[in-house]
Design an enzyme around this catalytic site. Structure first.
Site, PDB file in Angstrom:
ATOM      1  N   GLU A 174      -5.392 -49.770  -4.315  1.00  0.00           N
ATOM      2  CA  GLU A 174      -4.032 -49.226  -4.271  1.00  0.00           C
ATOM      3  C   GLU A 174      -3.645 -48.607  -5.616  1.00  0.00           C
ATOM      4  OE1 GLU A 174      -1.229 -52.142  -2.924  1.00  0.00           O
ATOM      5  OE2 GLU A 174      -1.994 -52.086  -0.870  1.00  0.00           O
ATOM      6  N   GLU A 208      -8.290 -59.404  -1.527  1.00  0.00           N
ATOM      7  CA  GLU A 208      -6.940 -59.083  -1.999  1.00  0.00           C
ATOM      8  C   GLU A 208      -6.988 -58.393  -3.363  1.00  0.00           C
ATOM      9  OE1 GLU A 208      -3.228 -58.302  -1.687  1.00  0.00           O
ATOM     10  OE2 GLU A 208      -4.026 -59.617  -0.130  1.00  0.00           O
ATOM     11  N   LYS A 236      -5.256 -46.884   1.778  1.00  0.00           N
ATOM     12  CA  LYS A 236      -4.557 -48.146   1.529  1.00  0.00           C
ATOM     13  C   LYS A 236      -4.536 -49.018   2.781  1.00  0.00           C
ATOM     14  CE  LYS A 236      -1.347 -46.411  -1.959  1.00  0.00           C
ATOM     15  NZ  LYS A 236       0.092 -46.295  -2.266  1.00  0.00           N
ATOM     16  N   ASP A 237      -4.313 -48.411   3.932  1.00  0.00           N
ATOM     17  CA  ASP A 237      -4.274 -49.167   5.182  1.00  0.00           C
ATOM     18  C   ASP A 237      -5.628 -49.795   5.494  1.00  0.00           C
ATOM     19  OD1 ASP A 237      -1.641 -48.359   5.440  1.00  0.00           O
ATOM     20  OD2 ASP A 237      -2.053 -46.871   7.013  1.00  0.00           O
TER      21      ASP A 237
END
Length: 115
Positions: free
Chosen positions: A67, A60, A85-86
């Protein structure tokens, strides 16, 4: 050396303040550790839980860093920036699913015996 730890802590706190998923992951980690205490897990079970929780929290944090870097380098929408980002979010999903599977393997037998 202390400055580096301060920067790392600032990064973790930034992630916690700005990313709802990080708060969810931390809440889940607390719940899992409390369950582990309740069920008096064995050493290897604690090791598996600590490793999986660490991986999810690290994923995370890496996702947040990626990001931010993508947003900085590409402030306007670009399909490749979105793909980056995905993919990073997908990595978080993979680690979270692995942690859920590990949790099921560790806790399901204990729940079945207790209830």
């Amino acid at each position: 050396m202390i400055k580096k730890f301060e920067a790392a802590l600032a990064g973790l706190l930034y992630t916690l303040r700005t990313q709802v998923n990080m708060a969810i992951h931390l809440g889940a980690a607390v719940a899992v550790f409390l369950l582990g205490y309740y069920f008096q897990l064995e050493g290897w079970e604690w090791g598996v839980l600590i490793l999986t929780v660490t991986l999810v929290l690290a994923a995370e944090t890496f996702n947040t860093a990626l990001e931010l870097a993508v947003n900085l380098s590409c402030p306007h929408y670009h399909p490749l920036a979105q793909k980056a980002k995905d993919v990073a979010a997908g990595a978080v999903l993979v680690t979270a699913l692995g942690a859920v599977i590990a949790g099921i393997l560790i806790f399901l037998p204990k729940f079945l015996r207790a209830f």
